[in-house]
Design a protein around this motif. Sequence first.
Motif, PDB file in Angstrom:
ATOM      1  N   VAL A 418       0.515  -1.454   0.058  1.00 32.40           N
ATOM      2  CA  VAL A 418       0.249  -0.260   0.226  1.00 32.40           C
ATOM      3  C   VAL A 418       0.355   1.190   0.299  1.00 32.40           C
ATOM      4  CG1 VAL A 418      -2.099  -1.089   1.475  1.00 32.40           C
ATOM      5  CG2 VAL A 418      -0.549   0.458   2.629  1.00 32.40           C
ATOM      6  N   LYS A 419       0.443   2.283  -0.375  1.00 31.03           N
ATOM      7  CA  LYS A 419       1.106   3.647  -0.531  1.00 31.03           C
ATOM      8  C   LYS A 419       0.657   4.779   0.162  1.00 31.03           C
ATOM      9  CE  LYS A 419       2.683   4.920  -5.020  1.00 31.03           C
ATOM     10  NZ  LYS A 419       1.952   5.883  -6.148  1.00 31.03           N
ATOM     11  N   THR A 420      -0.145   4.341   1.378  1.00 27.33           N
ATOM     12  CA  THR A 420      -1.201   4.988   2.485  1.00 27.33           C
ATOM     13  C   THR A 420      -0.888   3.788   3.832  1.00 27.33           C
ATOM     14  OG1 THR A 420      -1.582   6.142   1.002  1.00 27.33           O
ATOM     15  CG2 THR A 420      -2.469   6.688   2.711  1.00 27.33           C
ATOM     16  N   PHE A 421      -0.407   4.914   4.959  1.00 27.56           N
ATOM     17  CA  PHE A 421       0.040   4.143   6.145  1.00 27.56           C
ATOM     18  C   PHE A 421      -1.189   4.539   7.198  1.00 27.56           C
ATOM     19  CE2 PHE A 421       2.656   2.780  10.156  1.00 27.56           C
ATOM     20  CZ  PHE A 421       1.872   1.751  10.221  1.00 27.56           C
ATOM     21  N   TRP A 422      -2.222   4.450   8.036  1.00 31.39           N
ATOM     22  CA  TRP A 422      -2.299   5.589   9.046  1.00 31.39           C
ATOM     23  C   TRP A 422      -2.044   4.347   9.502  1.00 31.39           C
ATOM     24  CZ3 TRP A 422      -7.058   5.989   5.029  1.00 31.39           C
ATOM     25  CH2 TRP A 422      -7.002   7.126   4.312  1.00 31.39           C
ATOM     26  N   ALA A 423      -1.792   5.285  11.188  1.00 34.51           N
ATOM     27  CA  ALA A 423      -0.371   4.358  12.262  1.00 34.51           C
ATOM     28  C   ALA A 423      -1.362   4.889  13.549  1.00 34.51           C
ATOM     29  CB  ALA A 423       0.500   4.087  12.614  1.00 34.51           C
ATOM     30  N   LEU A 424      -2.433   3.804  13.958  1.00 31.87           N
ATOM     31  CA  LEU A 424      -3.613   3.367  14.741  1.00 31.87           C
ATOM     32  C   LEU A 424      -2.464   3.750  16.153  1.00 31.87           C
ATOM     33  CD1 LEU A 424      -6.566   2.882  13.868  1.00 31.87           C
ATOM     34  CD2 LEU A 424      -6.308   5.516  14.363  1.00 31.87           C
ATOM     35  N   ASP A 425      -2.798   4.727  17.262  1.00 31.91           N
ATOM     36  CA  ASP A 425      -1.940   4.299  18.612  1.00 31.91           C
ATOM     37  C   ASP A 425      -2.457   4.434  19.710  1.00 31.91           C
ATOM     38  OD1 ASP A 425      -0.458   5.123  20.611  1.00 31.91           O
ATOM     39  OD2 ASP A 425       0.634   6.097  19.432  1.00 31.91           O
ATOM     40  N   ALA A 426      -2.755   3.242  20.653  1.00 29.12           N
ATOM     41  CA  ALA A 426      -3.078   2.843  21.582  1.00 29.12           C
ATOM     42  C   ALA A 426      -3.148   4.016  22.937  1.00 29.12           C
ATOM     43  CB  ALA A 426      -3.246   1.320  22.206  1.00 29.12           C
ATOM     44  N   ASP A 427      -1.778   4.698  23.003  1.00 27.59           N
ATOM     45  CA  ASP A 427      -1.621   5.809  23.433  1.00 27.59           C
ATOM     46  C   ASP A 427      -2.356   7.262  23.497  1.00 27.59           C
ATOM     47  OD1 ASP A 427       0.387   4.325  25.376  1.00 27.59           O
ATOM     48  OD2 ASP A 427       2.118   4.818  24.090  1.00 27.59           O
ATOM     49  N   LEU A 428      -2.523   7.456  21.964  1.00 30.91           N
ATOM     50  CA  LEU A 428      -3.379   8.729  22.254  1.00 30.91           C
ATOM     51  C   LEU A 428      -4.437   8.137  21.789  1.00 30.91           C
ATOM     52  CD1 LEU A 428      -1.625   9.683  18.216  1.00 30.91           C
ATOM     53  CD2 LEU A 428      -1.862  10.995  20.804  1.00 30.91           C
ATOM     54  N   ALA A 429      -5.088   6.904  21.964  1.00 25.37           N
ATOM     55  CA  ALA A 429      -6.521   6.763  21.866  1.00 25.37           C
ATOM     56  C   ALA A 429      -7.458   6.435  23.131  1.00 25.37           C
ATOM     57  CB  ALA A 429      -7.114   5.247  21.863  1.00 25.37           C
TER      58      ALA A 429
END
Length: 591
Positions: A418-429
């Motif tokens: 893939v060319k787009t990577f949206w990394a979700l972060d448990a700390d931010l949540a």
Amino acid sequence: MSEHMSQASETETTEGTGRIKSVSGPVVKAVDLDARMNDVVYVGDEGLMGEVIEIEGDVTTIQVYEETSGVAPGEPVENTGEPLSVDLGPGMLDAIYDGVQRPLDVLEEKMDSAFLDRGVDAPGIDLEKEWEFTPEVEAGDTVEAGDIVGVVPETVTIDHKVMVPPEYEGGVVESVEEGKFTVDDPVVTLENGEEIAMRQEWPVREQRPTVEKRTPRTPLVSGQRILDGLFPIAKGGTAAIPGPFGSGKTVTQHSLAKFADADIVVYVGCGERGNEMTEVIEDFPELEDPKTGNSLMARTSLIANTSNMPVAARESCVYTGITIAEYYRDMGYDVALMADSTSRWAEAMREISSRLEEMPGEEGYPAYLAARLAEFYERAGYFENLNGTEGSVSAIGAVSPPGGDFSEPVTQNTLRIVKTFWALDADLAERRHFPAINWNESYSLYQDQLDPWFEENVAEDWPDKRQWAVDVLDEEGELQEIVQLVGKDALPEDQQLTLEVARYLREGYLQQNAFIDVDMYCPPEKTYAILSTIQTYNDEAFDALDAGVPIEDITSIDAAPKLNRIATQEDWETFVDELKSDITEQIRSLY
């Protein structure tokens, strides 16, 4: 089919029908079956649907798309001689399917229960319903494979284009019908004898043909500031949303499905929890399409394959989804495909691979994991179709790495594709920062080809503003490590001011509230305006600092806290103009 299979079992095995040799979960081995790879077969007395996945000598291995408990050796297996295909035609929108395109509402009516019996089947689209067909060709016209011959109003939102099937030769139109017809009634007849109906069938594992795959240059506007502003995806692009449990993968995909400016949405719930799919099924019909004001389901097709459904059907559901998406793309529509989640799909492959006793790869996944992921994402793209129209399929796949470990095989192999990577972060949540997308780990490789669109349609300095925001956030990340050791007050005043500006970027720009009507969707113009206002504060503040104004005076002006309130303003254009003026006036009055 189940009644037919019961009759076959009462007599001797008929010609062309094999018998079960062994059963291991969803994997069944049969002997004396004349079959080819990927043929659909019906297994056992109940006629359970399955697909041939391996042939070795006289032994044919089948993955069964239903629960196999109670199926015994010696029961019949009948081959259809056809690969796993989907029914394509009017009626796929505002529909909810399982992994092999059986309509769940129809099956529920048949069973008179929400719990489905094994062996029950139904066509993917209603074969008896009549649709109003308006032709777009006349007798004497010449048509080729893929050409549009007429239009059917499928929903209040979408006109369904009836096309010449890709495998047809085409030729001169002999006769055309107009009026109400079922999907199997011929509406156009060619001089060579070919009859064109509203319904097509297409093998799910085979990509539908196009003329050319082109470089996408238009963004898929999502209405999420962090995505559109920092990490955009193109129409026809590919994206991955990896993240640990509870970080917001499903919510992010729901938001994209609701607000992304695609014509059609295909949502594939692949092995996710039943309550999440229930939420989708209950919410989507009630949601208002921001484009038209009609129900969002009027342009949505749902494929629900929950975690308690048979594992083999989970493996096929992503192919079912992308084939439906390609069909609408052929009509010239922009389609957004959401796959939630590809990790569950990979786990299904792993289970079936282990039952086939194949050599395992990393962490037990099959050695062909990367190839299967690539085959799926490669079917996305921006295309010139056979009929001269242009359409796109944007594939957005959620990934559920165990423990949030992005080094595991599914995440790593997806990243290579893939060319787009949206990394979700448990700390931010946990800090209630939503969307919980980590701006330090995420990226988009579409920025250069999409910048001209943003420059033309939003603002000429869009790329400069984005780069400024990225630089400030990067610097904040480095400074936070020092702050952890010595405290904020030990930093020079210019670095303290950078931290203050970064805080407004995080709280006023990157955060977005899905529960506030005016903030759940943010158009690119508003995204730019918020960023531009924060940069105005930054520029004025640093000028004042250079002029000798104490940082405490700069950061305590009345206008500064209003930066976090731009997103929630109804009349945000006026608010932004006034706020920029107030910031400039208040800071300059300090020196």
